[in-house]
Design an enzyme around this catalytic site. Structure first.
Site, PDB file in Angstrom:
ATOM      1  N   TYR A 109       0.829  -1.212   0.000  1.00 39.42           N
ATOM      2  CA  TYR A 109       0.000   0.000   0.000  1.00 39.42           C
ATOM      3  C   TYR A 109       0.865   1.265   0.000  1.00 39.42           C
ATOM      4  O   TYR A 109       0.902   1.998  -0.966  1.00 39.42           O
ATOM      5  CB  TYR A 109      -0.901   0.045   1.250  1.00 39.42           C
ATOM      6  CG  TYR A 109      -1.897  -1.081   1.416  1.00 39.42           C
ATOM      7  CD1 TYR A 109      -2.293  -1.897   0.360  1.00 39.42           C
ATOM      8  CD2 TYR A 109      -2.477  -1.309   2.671  1.00 39.42           C
ATOM      9  CE1 TYR A 109      -3.224  -2.916   0.549  1.00 39.42           C
ATOM     10  CE2 TYR A 109      -3.412  -2.318   2.864  1.00 39.42           C
ATOM     11  CZ  TYR A 109      -3.780  -3.124   1.813  1.00 39.42           C
ATOM     12  OH  TYR A 109      -4.700  -4.119   2.018  1.00 39.42           O
ATOM     13  N   SER A 110       1.548   1.527   1.162  1.00 39.76           N
ATOM     14  CA  SER A 110       2.287   2.786   1.327  1.00 39.76           C
ATOM     15  C   SER A 110       3.434   2.898   0.337  1.00 39.76           C
ATOM     16  O   SER A 110       3.991   1.891  -0.104  1.00 39.76           O
ATOM     17  CB  SER A 110       2.886   2.861   2.731  1.00 39.76           C
ATOM     18  OG  SER A 110       1.888   2.866   3.693  1.00 39.76           O
ATOM     19  N   SER A 142       5.515  -5.849   5.819  1.00 35.95           N
ATOM     20  CA  SER A 142       5.955  -6.967   6.659  1.00 35.95           C
ATOM     21  C   SER A 142       5.850  -8.257   5.858  1.00 35.95           C
ATOM     22  O   SER A 142       4.960  -8.384   5.011  1.00 35.95           O
ATOM     23  CB  SER A 142       5.056  -7.110   7.887  1.00 35.95           C
ATOM     24  OG  SER A 142       4.955  -5.889   8.564  1.00 35.95           O
ATOM     25  N   GLU A 225      -8.516  -5.284   8.154  1.00 33.28           N
ATOM     26  CA  GLU A 225      -7.266  -5.098   8.894  1.00 33.28           C
ATOM     27  C   GLU A 225      -7.556  -4.441  10.243  1.00 33.28           C
ATOM     28  O   GLU A 225      -7.032  -4.870  11.275  1.00 33.28           O
ATOM     29  CB  GLU A 225      -6.299  -4.240   8.084  1.00 33.28           C
ATOM     30  CG  GLU A 225      -4.946  -4.092   8.763  1.00 33.28           C
ATOM     31  CD  GLU A 225      -3.917  -3.404   7.863  1.00 33.28           C
ATOM     32  OE1 GLU A 225      -4.152  -3.287   6.643  1.00 33.28           O
ATOM     33  OE2 GLU A 225      -2.874  -2.986   8.394  1.00 33.28           O
TER      34      GLU A 225
END
Lengths: 386, 379
Positions: A109-110, A142, A225
């Site tokens: 995402y980021s 991660s 999430e």
């Protein structure tokens, strides 16, 4: 079915099927076939049609027995997102291996240029025959090294406002165009990675949701999430109940540093204990609240409260140990611990959205204050200043 | 008192809250608050009769004395609403401090003579314990009492006495040869002087009492005075937490309402992050104060072993929180918040006064630390 009947059923089933010596793959198949991997999903989609609450009960029974494999309907963001937003073909192809634990996933995402403003992402996806070609850089991922799929948001239209030109893909991670480098955090640890994507390819059938409707798929994934993080936070707190005594860690630290008679230090310790204790009371109140607004308000405040507790605890520890705080490394455990907690406090005040963004959310969604004007609301992404 | 899970709320408690909120809306709007602050006594007999009729003056008083026999949780509910409305009234002294003191003193005759009158709304009474320098109990008590036969006389002074101008009865802490004790004194007694104090908080009246051989009546046991007062102050502090929490919540509402309606630079000022973030921080403090006040009320209702440590921590927290929220409310209001005509400063005045009334935040933090050290050495 009542909760007790369900518990009996799960226990009976585990007693008949589970043994700790069984090999992982066979066990995963048995759990999958019986519908316990995703108990709250429909029977036609690998589940048992249980309610959300009963699905938790089933997962708790598995956990008690030490048996893995249940609860993918809460913890497996890849499968959950596909369940809600995928096509039937995607669900048949991608979900079973995932909820049997055969394929792993990570989040893409980021980006270095898209943190708080995630919709400003610049990773591009361009169509080439039956595939999409991806170029860009993702960050704070991660488990990137072990992942088979990356849940990727990428820009597919640059000529519309930023939220309207994003698409959601399941990117195969094991290919030459995907390079993973660990991030060295300020604590010295490495829990996250940067992911460099250069001409990587996604088959067109891995586009999730409509083309350019990725922002809404992302909201689905983020919703799962948040729910899962909430679960984790609750269970972590319950497990660490004896932390009540641990509030006195600062007292012990001050005693060892011979500072417990210092009235200034005593005031600081009591102040920090106050922050931590009041936050615990807020959590208890939010759980007991019959009023959903009250509960949601307290949950939203919890993040900035926790940031302050961690930063303030580290600050007071620093005051207590004094010059030791200059030291680090295993040979200086006191200074090392204080330094670690000082640095690691930013994990909470920045990670998962900064405290400043959280204050915007509290201001706007809880207090009903007006949003900041958005001058670029209708501007094509291509024309945004950056 | 049935113990229940912390933070659970019964239907009766919900009804109590809405009844008190209703009364406050009718009887403690800003104009009424301002009118009473301008008086010497801060006492409106008509409002007092309504408080009594609703059972609020007798909330903490046992049914055998004509009260409601309720506990700290119910009192907390009432005090949240009263604090939010800045009620000007001798409620904290008469309906909280005095009944708490008499319960602790265990003097049945005094209870029978006084508590029914308080429950009925017929008596205003207060307590006098502090001397110069601190609003807590003095470490050595300068005020003394001596007996000639059965007749006691008190000599000395008391400072920071709530509602001295409206009270018809005072309970005074004084030293005797047999240790400190509680004495009842009438304001009109010989040698007694009541001097009003000019207070920061005009919504809460205080005075100084001076005694020269003033006739007094012993209440409870000789030697028990410090323990009795100390326990009464703890019970009363539980109620004060709720007043602070209620006041803090109202200050957050004032700030956010203003931030939504005040326009500068063509925008509501609440759309600026600088203002929005102040409001978010205020909400955290106010809601945390609410949680603290309600938890401690439950902790006292259930006689939890940790209740003194909980109270000390919460009193320090709620005092700081109310002051922070009330102060930040003025900043959010900008120029208008700096005017006497705007009510924002009244909340800051109440907050600053509450933060000293039953001991300063730092006093309570030190008390908390001693409590947990004592718990540790017991273990």
């Amino acid at each position: 079915m009542t909760d007790d009947e369900l518990r009996d059923e799960v226990r009976g089933w585990l007693a008949a099927n589970w043994n700790p010596g069984i090999d992982r793959a066979s066990w995963a198949q048995i759990v999958f076939d019986a519908g316990w991997a995703v108990p709250s999903w429909e029977p036609e989609w690998y589940g048992r049609g249980l309610s959300d609450a009963q699905s938790r009960l089933a997962a708790a029974e598995f956990a008690t027995a030490g048996a893995p494999g249940c609860g993918h309907d809460r913890a497996n963001l890849f499968a959950c997102t596909l369940h809600d937003a995928g096509t039937d073909e995607q669900k048949r192809r991608l979900i079973p291996p995932s909820i049997r634990g055969e394929s792993k996933w990570c989040l893409l995402y980021s980006e270095p240029g898209a943190g708080s403003d995630l919709a400003g992402l610049r990773t591009r996806a361009e169509r080439d025959g039956d595939e999409w070609v991806i170029n860009g850089q993702k960050v704070w991922t991660s488990f990137a090294k072990t992942a088979d799929y990356g849940m990727l948001v990428a820009r597919t239209d640059w000529d519309v406002p930023k939220h309207q030109g994003i698409s959601f893909f399941m990117l195969p991670m094991r290919q030459p165009g995907v390079e993973i480098r660990p991030i060295h955090q300020i604590t010295g640890e490495s829990e996250f990675n940067e992911v460099f994507i250069e001409d990587a390819r996604v088959p067109a059938e891995n586009l999730v949701g409509e083309l350019n409707a990725g922002w809404s798929v992302l909201q689905t994934a983020l919703g799962y999430e948040r729910r899962f993080m909430g679960d984790l936070a609750r269970t972590a707190k319950d497990n660490k109940r004896p932390r009540a005594e641990k509030a006195n860690l600062l007292v012990e630290l001050a005693r060892e540093a011979a500072r417990l008679d210092d009235p200034y230090i005593r005031q600081q310790i009591a102040r920090v204990d106050g922050l931590a204790t009041v936050n615990r009371w807020n959590t208890q109140r939010s759980k007991a609240a019959a009023d959903r607004v009250e509960a949601a308000t307290l949950m939203a405040l919890g993040k900035i409260a926790m940031s302050r507790i961690l930063h303030e605890t580290a600050r007071v520890e620093t005051e207590i140990v004094g010059a030791e705080a200059m030291l680090a490394g295993p040979e200086n455990p006191i200074g090392d611990g204080v330094t670690f907690r000082t640095m690691n406090a930013y994990f909470t005040s920045i990670g998962g959205g900064t405290d400043q963004i959280q204050r915007n959310i509290i201001g706007e969604r809880v207090l009903g204050l007006p949003k900041e004007p958005e001058p670029y609301r209708n501007t094509p992404f291509r024309d945004l200043p950056h | 008192m049935p113990t229940s899970a912390p933070f659970s709320v019964s239907d009766e408690q919900r009804a109590l809250r809405s009844a008190v909120a209703d009364l406050m809306a009718r009887r403690s709007a800003e104009a009424q608050v301002r009118a009473l602050t301008a008086t010497d006594t801060g006492f409106d007999p008509a409002v007092w009769r309504e408080l009594a009729a609703m059972g609020l003056t007798g909330l903490l008083i046992g049914e055998e004395y004509g009260g409601a026999g309720a506990g700290p949780v119910e009192m907390g509910i009432a005090m949240e609403e009263m604090g939010a409305a800045l009620l000007v009234s001798p409620f904290l002294s008469t309906a909280v401090l005095v009944p708490s003191l008499l319960v602790e003193a265990g003097d049945a005759a005094e209870c029978a003579a006084v508590l029914p009158r308080i429950a009925a709304g017929d008596l205003i009474a207060s307590v006098a314990f502090a001397e110069d320098g601190s609003a807590r109990l003095p470490s050595t008590i300068a005020t003394s009492a001596g007996a000639i036969g059965d007749a006691w006389h008190v000599t000395g002074y008391k400072h920071f006495v709530l509602d001295g101008q409206s009270a018809n009865l005072f309970y005074v802490l004084a030293g005797t040869d047999a240790g400190p004790a509680v004495f009842a004194v009438d304001p009109g007694a010989p040698g007694m002087d009541v001097t009003p104090l000019t207070t920061l908080d005009p919504t809460r009246k205080q005075c100084r009492l001076q005694f020269v051989d003033t006739p007094a009546r012993l209440v409870g046991r000789l030697g028990a005075g410090v323990e009795v007062f100390s326990a009464a102050l703890d019970r009363s502090a539980v109620a004060l937490l709720s007043e602070q929490a209620g006041g803090a919540r109202r200050a957050v509402e004032m700030a956010t309402d203003y931030a939504k309606t005040r326009y500068q630079f063509g925008r509501a000022i609440g759309s600026f992050q600088a203002v929005k973030h102040m409001c978010a921080d205020m909400l955290l403090e106010a809601e945390s104060a609410v949680s603290a006040a309600r938890f401690v009320a439950g902790s006292f209702a259930g006689q939890a072993p940790s209740r003194i440590a909980d109270l000390a921590l919460a009193q320090a927290y709620c005092s700081d929180a109310f002051v922070f929220v009330a102060a930040t409310n003025i900043q959010v209001h900008g120029g208008i918040g700096f005017t006497w005509e705007h009510p924002a400063h009244l909340y800051l005045r109440r907050a600053r006064s509450d933060a000293q009334l039953l001991g300063s935040p730092s006093w309570h933090r030190e008390r908390y630390l001693r409590q947990i050290e004592a718990t540790r050495s017991d273990a």
